[in-house]
Structures are given as structure tokens and as C-alpha cells.
Design a protein around this motif. Structure first.
Motif: not given
Length: 413
Positions: A246, A250, A373, A378-379
């Protein structure tokens, strides 16, 4: 006692397969096998855009891959401990290549999960660097074993340094589908290297134990330190797999150039060469469990720094460098504790069980990243979970008993 020792040390003559030759071949296997696997995150965005998939669909494929990798490694280790690693690695390379080729041509989510998840995961498992490292550990004495394990781990990191820019260049020059095809061909390089490794059961510098595989597994499962080591390695998998898959996306979400993400992965691999080798040197002289506790603690510090710092190219590169030093530096110390406590006769199997826990963490990290996500956009939740898990892992490793078992004391004294 569950085993008895033969009165003589294992023979050390492996013919033309000298320790140097075996270590070189093992390092190349680690470089190719892990290098290919480390760049799949580069394909998240182009594949999901091309097929109209969401990130959780791709993330589930990578999570399945990590899970099958984890399930397959103990099985591959058992076969390698019984019959030697060469055929296991060669067969794994074929499955690996087929999986990555099918990954490239997957047109549905089912095909993506079958080829990119199941087959590629099994291919990675049966070409795992742990199989090569077990072979390397058997041809060097205990006085050099931790260094050899560090070198093998560093080689896997060098594969990441090589394949990250190479994979990005393939995508840019030819497109993501041909790029995966080239990676599939690269997996076949493991086949000739596999037959350089000796099919050795008797380890150098250690008295041969008349212990069965099941006895070894029962012995380890009843050892508190082994259980703690297994639980702690879950956290390593959570961190590494989430970032590998990811992190490039990101970085792009932050508004930075996609090349920054690819460069960051390469930096992780580059700094991990130093981190892994340094970890092996540390483990040769100092407490391995103490080294592991510090690594997990510092990972949490690095993640907090990333979340709180301004999101610039420099921040990404500094984080990548810090995580690189801490990336696979866990592996020489973790494998070193397994070998130190139980010996190397069944090292591939015993580390394989520990590694299964690592891959369960990988499954959770990859899947949770995609799910959160797609759910909240959002991470951040996964990053903060990584901070908490790192602190827990640091405490777990402090409590590990890393003393060799009594049956090994005469051989290691």
C-alpha cells in the motif's frame, strides 16, 4: 529425552559445493525470489484503474498471497528438511512463474485471486529465502551462522533494490501487463541456482540428533520462548506487507509523484542490506531477543514520525531509509534464535511455523489496508495500529528465553 546424539560431529565435506558456493547460490535465490515479490505494490494502481477494481479487491489478492506463502513455507520446509531443498525450490519456481503470468492476464477478480493470490503465494513459499538460508546455515559452523543468515537476508533486500526500479521501468516502458510477464520469466532463474544447494541433513559443527520431525515440533511447541517468538513475528508481517503493498499508493494519494513511491521501496531495500547484515553481526555477539525488541520499538517510532511530519519527498525518503534499516533485520535474529535454541537440523520447518504467524500478520495488514481505505478513504487507522503492535512486540521479545536446549550444550560449548 526425545532424542539422542550421535558420538561424532556431522561431516563437513560437501564436494564442489563449498560453503562459499552454497552461500552465493543461496543469496541469489533470496535476491530473485524476494525481489520479485517485493514490487507487486507497484501494480496496485495501474491494475485497479485498468480493470475498474477497488483497492480492497487487489488487497485481498495480496492478502491471499501472503496467507498461502505462510501456509506453504512450513510444508516446503518439512519436505526440504527431509529430502533437501533443490527440488522444492525448482518446483516452486515453476509455480511462481505460472502464478505471476496468470496475475498479468487476470481479467476477473476470481482469476486475480487465483493466480496473483493462491498460485503466486505458493510459488513464493516454495522458493522462500528461508529454505536457502537453512541450507546456508547447515554448511557453516555456529561461529559464522548468524552472519550467514544476515547475508542471506540482505540479499533478499538487494533484490528489492534491483527489482523496484526495474519493475517501475518495465511498467513505464512496456505497460504493467508485459512488466509482470518479465517478472514471471525472472522467477525461472531460481531453477539452476536451486541445484547448487546440497541436499544435506547433517549440519556442520553440530552433533547429529536422532530426533524425528514430529519430536522436534512437539519440543518447540512446548517451549515458551518459541511461542513468544511466533506471536511476535506476526507484527513483523503486519508492518512489512502493509507497507510493501500500500505504500506506493499512499504516496500517490499524498499528491506526490508515483516515482517517489518506487524510489522509496528501493530505498527500503537498499538500507535493509545494511540493516540485515548489521543485525546478523549484532546477533553473533549480543542478545538476539534484545535486538528484536529494539527493532520493533524503533519501527513504532518511525511510523509516528511519518504521520506527524510534513508530507514531502524528503519525509518519504527518510521514513523509507529508517524502515529499511529495521525491515528484514528481524529475520537473522529470529532465525538465529530458532537455530540457537533448537539447532539447525529442522530449522526450515521450525522457522516455517514461525513464518506462518508472520504471514497471518501480512494477511491482516494487506487486507485491512485495502478495506479501511475503501471504507473511510484513509490509511491512518492501519498506521496507528502498526504503532501499537510494534510496542506490544517489543515487550513480547524481552520475555523470550534464548538459551540453547540442554541437548545442544555439548555441541555449542
Amino acid at each position: 529425552m526425545s532424542s539422542t546424539a550421535s558420538p561424532h560431529p556431522a561431516p563437513a565435506d560437501y564436494g564442489w559445493r563449498t560453503p562459499l558456493v552454497v552461500i552465493l547460490a543461496g543469496c541469489l535465490i533470496a535476491m530473485v525470489g524476494f525481489g520479485i515479490r517485493s514490487v507487486f505494490g507497484l501494480f496496485l494502481e495501474p491494475m485497479t484503474v485498468a480493470h475498474g477494481w477497488d483497492r480492497s479487491t487487489f488487497g485481498l489478492a495480496m492478502a491471499i498471497q501472503n496467507l498461502l506463502w505462510g501456509v506453504g513455507v512450513p510444508i516446503a520446509g518439512m519436505i526440504a528438511d527431509r529430502y533437501g531443498p533443490s527440488r522444492v525450490l525448482a518446483a516452486g519456481a515453476v509455480v511462481y512463474a505460472v502464478g505471476v503470468w496468470g496475475f498479468a492476464h487476470a481479467g476477473t477478480a476470481f482469476e486475480l485471486h487465483l493466480f496473483g493470490g493462491v498460485l503466486t503465494g505458493l510459488g513464493v513459499a516454495f522458493t522462500a529465502f528461508s529454505l536457502a538460508m537453512a541450507a546456508m546455515a547447515k554448511v557453516v559452523g555456529p561461529e559464522r551462522r548468524s552472519l550467514a543468515l544476515g547475508l542471506g537476508t540482505a540479499s533478499g533486500s538487494f533484490g528489492q533494490v534491483v527489482f523496484s526500479p526495474l519493475g517501475q521501468a518495465f511498467i513505464h516502458q512496456f505497460g504493467w501487463e508485459p512488466a509482470l510477464g518479465y517478472l514471471a520469466l525472472s522467477a525461472l532463474l531460481v531453477i539452476p541456482l536451486a541445484f547448487v544447494l546440497p541436499n544435506v541433513q547433517a549440519p556442520k559443527g553440530e552433533t547429529m540428533q536422532n530426533q524425528s520431525l514430529m519430536q522436534a515440533l512437539r519440543e518447540a511447541s512446548g517451549h515458551r520462548g518459541y511461542v513468544l517468538l511466533t506471536v511476535g513475528f506476526f507484527v513483523c508481517g503486519f508492518h512489512v506487507a502493509f507497507i510493501t503493498v500500500h505504500f506506493p499508493a499512499y504516496v500517490t494519494d499524498l499528491g506526490l509523484d508515483p516515482a517517489v513511491g518506487a524510489t522509496a521501496l528501493a530505498l527500503v531495500g537498499f538500507f535493509n542490506i545494511a540493516g540485515s547484515f548489521g543485525s546478523g553481526m549484532f546477533g553473533q555477539r549480543f542478545s538476539k531477543k534484545t535486538g528484536l525488541a529494539w527493532i520493533y520499538f524503533l519501527r513504532s517510532v518511525a511510523i509516528v514520525g511519518l504521520l506527524l511530519a510534513p508530507k514531502t519527498d524528503l519525509t518519504i525518503y527518510l521514513f523509507a531509509g529508517a524502515m529499511g534499516l529495521l525491515w528484514l533485520s528481524t529475520v537473522p535474529l529470529t532465525t538465529g534464535i530458532v537455530a540457537q535454541v533448537f539447532g539447525v537440523r529442522y530449522m526450515a520447518t521450525l522457522f516455517g511455523v514461525v513464518f506462518l504467524s508472520h504471514q497471518l500478520g501480512s494477511f491482516l495488514g494487506v487486507w485491512l489496508g485495502g478495506y479501511l481505505y475503501d471504507t473511510v478513504g484513509s490509511y491512518d487507522g492501519v498506521w496507528w495500529a502498526g504503532v501499537a503492535l510494534g510496542l506490544v512486540a517489543a515487550g513480547i521479545h524481552v520475555a523470550i528465553d534464548e538459551k540453547p536446549l540442554a541437548r545442544l550444550t555439548p555441541a555449542t560449548a
